[in-house]
Design an enzyme around this catalytic site. Structure first.
Site, PDB file in Angstrom:
ATOM      1  N   ASP A 191     -23.691  -0.312  42.838  1.00 24.11           N
ATOM      2  CA  ASP A 191     -24.635   0.856  42.756  1.00 24.11           C
ATOM      3  C   ASP A 191     -24.711   1.338  41.625  1.00 24.11           C
ATOM      4  O   ASP A 191     -23.925   0.933  40.649  1.00 24.11           O
ATOM      5  CB  ASP A 191     -23.792   1.953  43.815  1.00 24.11           C
ATOM      6  CG  ASP A 191     -24.548   3.163  44.004  1.00 24.11           C
ATOM      7  OD1 ASP A 191     -25.752   3.049  43.940  1.00 24.11           O
ATOM      8  OD2 ASP A 191     -23.786   3.932  43.782  1.00 24.11           O
ATOM      9  N   ASP A 227     -19.513   4.440  43.882  1.00 24.43           N
ATOM     10  CA  ASP A 227     -18.704   5.551  43.406  1.00 24.43           C
ATOM     11  C   ASP A 227     -18.293   6.366  44.886  1.00 24.43           C
ATOM     12  O   ASP A 227     -17.667   7.325  44.842  1.00 24.43           O
ATOM     13  CB  ASP A 227     -19.351   6.621  42.617  1.00 24.43           C
ATOM     14  CG  ASP A 227     -20.521   7.030  43.157  1.00 24.43           C
ATOM     15  OD1 ASP A 227     -21.143   6.774  44.188  1.00 24.43           O
ATOM     16  OD2 ASP A 227     -21.176   7.997  42.592  1.00 24.43           O
ATOM     17  N   ASP A 246     -22.101   5.940  50.134  1.00 17.76           N
ATOM     18  CA  ASP A 246     -22.411   4.600  50.287  1.00 17.76           C
ATOM     19  C   ASP A 246     -21.005   4.215  51.071  1.00 17.76           C
ATOM     20  O   ASP A 246     -20.930   2.792  51.118  1.00 17.76           O
ATOM     21  CB  ASP A 246     -22.555   3.757  48.934  1.00 17.76           C
ATOM     22  CG  ASP A 246     -21.667   4.077  47.915  1.00 17.76           C
ATOM     23  OD1 ASP A 246     -20.721   4.766  48.174  1.00 17.76           O
ATOM     24  OD2 ASP A 246     -21.950   3.825  46.794  1.00 17.76           O
TER      25      ASP A 246
END
Lengths: 72, 696
Positions: free
Chosen positions: B328, B589, B593
């Site tokens: 990401d 992080d 997600d």
């Protein structure tokens, strides 16, 4: 309900045996023994009385590993 | 050594000494037997008892049983042969006990060496009652209570500092040795050690939900996920031990019978029984049964000391097969927080030190060079105007200014929601805000053209000066990746804060997300570790994403993704994998997600302290947010798996070679002792290597 107990056991194989034995005790839904952390995490079946179940767990574990100890 | 181990050591020394003494004492006959038997009982009584109990409880084939049969058998043979050589039986038992003692010592040692992590459990929390401190069980502290943490104590529960200033030692949590300073308004995480000052903390979570509990839970339950290698070993042991016992039985019975029936010679029972017993001693599977889980334990323990929490040995195993790494962007490769990347001051007439700066019609200031007077003044005034702000943008300006803020210079602070802040600094009206703020005050300025996606633009503008969470929404801001080119104000990436002084435009400050300093190296070291492909997923606009990826050396970029698209992209990447053996890692992080973390073969959550959802969804949790740790985790897993395979191959090869030699009568009981205890000691020593990961 899930609870973690401190255990005392000498060898990895004995810890595996304790895990297998504990899983078969009535009132236990699942059990995981972490030999390295010396911890046993027991997931109880719904409505089970954890103290009573743990007494049986200790009894069953003593059969496979006479030296073992579970603090509860 | 604990009491049990000390007792064992004494027994071993006594037995060894007695054995040595008996070697010189010339006794024969029944007295000799009695003396040796006494030594044998002294060293082996517990094994014999355990073996006996095992049989009663219906568990026949364990190592105690093997040892009991082998030594009793050898003893009986020596009596039968009238050889008077009882040494072998005692030696087997003695060395077996030495091996057991060594093993329990080694395990205890590695257990202790990771106990630093287990040590983070706080025993109590301090609550103030009638002016006195009272220690209570952390479990009983309710959310919103005020607890007091004195220097030297652990922070028991997650919370926010309401009074006091201190530095916190987070080494046990993150492996990071530099203390973190914290003062009023800062969040503190349970498990940190308060080093210098007394702080009052308002708890924001229950103890059970606090970081420290989550981490302990994670470590304690890591045994639930057993790796394929471990399962292989326990399945192997289940078949192996009975198979070996039956083979030994066959070895003892069949050859003599063949000799008697077909060759009509003497059966030589004693020779074959001796070979069978040797066979039994060699066969003991402890080297494998012990060293494999110990290796994983040591590997996981070593990794956790580096701030890498692996949820189970199966993930460690999978991690060693990493072929693809998907990142990401925001918060993973970039810092994910606002940082001043540019200060553009225009004519600053009217400012206190304005005369100097006024000579520059327009000047450019960058944080790196940091020597431009006008820029400094602009930043100083902006920081003063923002001095009361707790907003991330305001904080970033204050941080960039870096100097001491004299609040007495600031008066009449007014926050205009959705626009910005107006305040009097040194009597001058200073306004800091977005373009709408400038319009509101009728200040003429050139709007900087900032590269942003519509979504981001909307986000930034509308939320600019409203109170939002400290963390940005996922990919909530674009990157300042083109900061290399100096000069023109426009076409920069980031959020722009316009500043006016006494109604005239003074310049702007650009705030954007920066690439983490170690990101490029992280990608490189992943490549060096044999990762095939690196991919970056982001909700950001394509050209920003492309330039970040190009700067870092990332192979593939998927930009302008909505959170839901990320899962689809990940699934596509998984289906495109050439073989199933290569695992796909997703590193994020942990904010927004969680679904992607779950879907990936291995989900790595970074800097996830305090984020329950991420800790729960991820398979590997990095306590700090350094992307280099991803490569480190892969290397640790490789090392650990290397040791596992070494031990499996080493133990099996030696055992099978010795078994064969034993069956043929070439290897005697002393070989057997080496094959059992020696191999186990070497395997355990090798396993402990997995603990040392510092330079991995």
């Amino acid at each position: 309900m899930k609870k973690t107990y401190k255990i005392e056991v000498d060898c990895a194989n004995c810890a595996n045996l304790m895990e297998e034995t504990t899983k078969k005790v009535e009132g236990v839904a699942n059990a995981v023994v972490n030999f390295m952390a010396l911890k046993m995490t027991v997931e109880f079946a719904e409505g089970a009385d954890d103290k009573a179940v743990m007494k049986n767990v200790l009894k069953a574990c003593r059969k496979v590993e006479p030296d073992c100890e579970i603090e509860f | 050594m604990n009491r049990k181990q000390k007792k064992m050591l004494i027994r071993i020394i006594t037995a060894a000494a007695a054995l040595a003494a008996l070697f010189f004492i010339p006794v024969t006959g029944i007295l000799r037997l009695a003396l040796y038997l006494a030594v044998y009982i002294e060293i082996g009584y517990d094994i014999l008892l355990k073996a006996g109990r095992g049989i009663i409880n219906g568990r026949v084939f364990d190592e105690n049983f093997l040892m009991a049969i082998a030594t009793v058998g050898t003893f009986a043979l020596a009596i039968y042969d009238r050889s008077g050589d009882y040494n072998e039986a005692i030696a087997v038992m003695l060395f077996y006990q030495v091996g057991e003692l060594f093993q329990s010592y080694a395990i205890g040692k590695s257990r202790r060496s990771i106990s630093a992590l287990m040590d983070i459990r706080p025993d109590y929390a301090n609550i103030e009652k009638d002016g006195n401190l009272e220690q209570v069980d952390p479990d009983e502290v309710e959310v919103g209570s005020i607890i007091i943490v004195r220097p030297g104590e652990k922070v028991p529960i997650d919370g926010v500092i309401i009074e006091g200033k201190t530095s916190l030692d987070t080494a046990a949590l993150t492996g990071e040795s530099i203390p973190r300073t914290a003062s009023e308004g800062d969040e503190v995480i349970s498990g940190c050690i308060n080093m210098t000052g007394l702080i009052k903390v308002r708890t924001t979570r229950e103890f059970g939900e606090s970081t420290v509990s989550k981490i302990l839970e994670l470590v304690e339950e890591s045994g639930a996920h057993k790796s394929k290698s471990e399962n292989f070993i326990s399945r192997f042991a289940r078949v192996y031990t009975p198979a070996v016992c039956l083979t030994a039985l066959a070895l003892a019975v069949i050859p003599p019978l063949i000799r008697i029936i077909f060759l009509s010679t003497a059966g030589e029972w004693n020779i074959w029984i001796y070979r069978a017993l040797t066979f039994l001693v060699i066969s003991c599977p402890c080297a494998l049964v012990i060293s494999i889980p110990l290796t994983f334990f040591a590997g996981i323990g070593g990794a956790s000391r580096e701030g890498i929490l692996v949820k189970g040995s199966d993930y460690l195993e999978a991690l060693s097969k990493t072929g693809y790494v998907v990142f990401d962007k925001t918060g993973t490769l970039t810092k994910g927080v606002f940082e001043v990347t540019e200060v553009n001051a225009v004519s600053v007439k009217g400012l206190l030190y304005g005369s100097k700066a006024a000579s520059h019609n327009e000047c450019h200031f960058s944080k790196e060079t940091g020597d431009d007077a006008a820029g400094k003044i602009l930043l100083e005034y902006a920081a003063l105007a923002e001095s009361a702000s707790s907003h991330p943008i305001g904080r970033s300006i204050i941080n960039a200014y870096g100097g001491e803020i004299d609040r007495s210079r600031v008066t009449d602070i007014e926050e205009i929601s959705g626009h910005g802040i107006v305040a009097r600094v040194d009597g001058l009206q200073v306004a800091a805000g977005n373009i709408r703020m400038m319009k509101l005050l009728n200040v003429e300025c050139e709007p900087s053209e900032v590269l942003m996606s519509d979504k981001v633009r909307h986000d930034c503008r509308s939320r600019l000066f409203e109170s939002i969470d400290c963390r940005l929404p996922d990919d909530g801001i674009t990157d300042c990746s083109s900061s290399g080119e100096a000069g023109p104000i426009n076409r920069k990436e980031g959020t722009v804060v316009y500043i006016s002084v006494n109604g005239s435009y003074a310049g702007n400050i650009i705030i954007s997300d920066v690439v983490k300093p170690s990101a490029a190296e992280a990608i490189r070291s992943l490549k060096n570790a044999g990762v095939k492909k690196t991919v970056m997923l982001t909700g950001d606009v394509k050209n920003v994403a492309d330039s970040v990826a190009a700067g870092l050396g990332i192979d593939e970029v998927r930009a302008e993704l909505l959170p839901g698209d990320k899962v689809k992209e990940l699934e596509r990447l998984i289906s495109e994998k050439e073989t199933d053996r290569q695992k796909l890692v997703f590193a994020g992080d942990g904010i927004n997600d969680a679904p992607v973390l779950i879907r990936a073969d291995i989900g790595i959550a970074m800097g996830a302290l305090g984020s329950d959802a991420a800790i729960e969804a991820a398979d590997v949790v990095l306590m700090d947010d350094d992307p280099l740790k991803i490569a480190k985790a892969v290397r640790i897993s490789r090392k650990c798996m290397g040791i596992v395979y070494q031990n499996i191959v080493f133990a099996l090869v030696i055992k099978f070679a010795c078994l064969l030699l034993g069956a043929l009568g070439i290897a005697n009981m002393w070989y057997a002792i080496f094959a059992d205890v020696g191999v186990m000691v070497i395997a355990v020593l090798n396993a402990i290597r997995a603990l040392r990961v510092k330079n991995t």
